[in-house]
Design a protein around this motif. Sequence first.
Motif, PDB file in Angstrom:
ATOM      1  N   GLU A   1     -13.203  -2.525   1.868  1.00 38.70           N
ATOM      2  CA  GLU A   1     -11.861  -3.099   1.960  1.00 38.70           C
ATOM      3  C   GLU A   1     -11.701  -3.751   3.331  1.00 38.70           C
TER       4      GLU A   1
ATOM      5  N   ASP B   1      -0.312   4.014   1.154  1.00 39.01           N
ATOM      6  CA  ASP B   1      -0.727   4.758   2.340  1.00 39.01           C
ATOM      7  C   ASP B   1      -0.160   4.182   3.629  1.00 39.01           C
TER       8      ASP B   1
ATOM      9  N   GLU C   1       0.877  -2.638   5.032  1.00 35.03           N
ATOM     10  CA  GLU C   1      -0.224  -3.331   4.383  1.00 35.03           C
ATOM     11  C   GLU C   1       0.076  -3.593   2.917  1.00 35.03           C
TER      12      GLU C   1
ATOM     13  N   SER D   1      -9.153  -6.259   5.932  1.00 33.35           N
ATOM     14  CA  SER D   1      -7.743  -6.602   6.122  1.00 33.35           C
ATOM     15  C   SER D   1      -7.611  -7.665   7.202  1.00 33.35           C
TER      16      SER D   1
ATOM     17  N   GLU E   1      -2.067  -5.332  -0.728  1.00 30.03           N
ATOM     18  CA  GLU E   1      -3.168  -6.053  -1.344  1.00 30.03           C
ATOM     19  C   GLU E   1      -2.598  -7.314  -1.981  1.00 30.03           C
TER      20      GLU E   1
ATOM     21  N   THR F   1      -4.864  -7.117   2.444  1.00 28.03           N
ATOM     22  CA  THR F   1      -6.175  -6.514   2.241  1.00 28.03           C
ATOM     23  C   THR F   1      -6.831  -7.085   0.992  1.00 28.03           C
TER      24      THR F   1
ATOM     25  N   SER G   1       0.830  -1.199   0.000  1.00 25.17           N
ATOM     26  CA  SER G   1       0.000   0.000   0.000  1.00 25.17           C
ATOM     27  C   SER G   1       0.868   1.255   0.000  1.00 25.17           C
TER      28      SER G   1
END
Length: 224
Positions: free
Chosen positions: A184, A112, A116, A186, A118, A153, A110
């Motif tokens: 979303e 951000d 994390e 996680s 995806e 995620t 990610s």
Amino acid sequence: MPRHKADVLDTEDRAARAIRALELRREVQLRDGSPVEIRPLRADDKAGLAAGFARLSELSRYRRFLSPTTRLTNGQLAYLTELDHHDHEALVAIDPASRHGLGVARYVRSRDDPREAEFAVAVADDWQRRGLGTALLRALAARAREEGITRFTGLVQAENRSIQALLQTLGPVEQRPGGGGTIEVSLEVPEESGTGEQLRKLAGWMRAAATGQLNSRLGGRGGS
């Protein structure tokens, strides 16, 4: 230590880890006893990836790319195979006998939150329901942990109450708006030596992804 020197050392460390990652190779045995080789995807795997994609059913392609996709463009193949093995990693499963690619699992960190990523998994139709997807996801989880990623995620449709209920049975699942009518979710990435409970949760996510209920935005991001 000056900041620029620290950045150089960090870049060199990542490069060294990327080289080591390319040398990783493991053999696993599936539930039916079939041996499978798992290794990082390389830039020279473009032809093999395109051939493996061609063997997927129309439904499997849709679940993987969230749109009707008949072939991978040159841009998509570059995006999917030319990796830094840090922020973007992909593992391929290979049949030791035929050398055919059987499935791919990948993560993209990610922008951000660097903890994390995806994830996405695609398995050839004739190799599904044999435990290959879970084996790939376990191997991917180990690589993610090595690179400082602690949560995976995925996306679920906001109106899909059944998959939301299923994910909740796997333990605490964080949720936040994903845009476009999606949520979303996680889940903590287990250690490679994780408990049976952690691996059960990961397997549950794998089943949700395999049936198209847990989606991903990781379709080949590339032009033609």
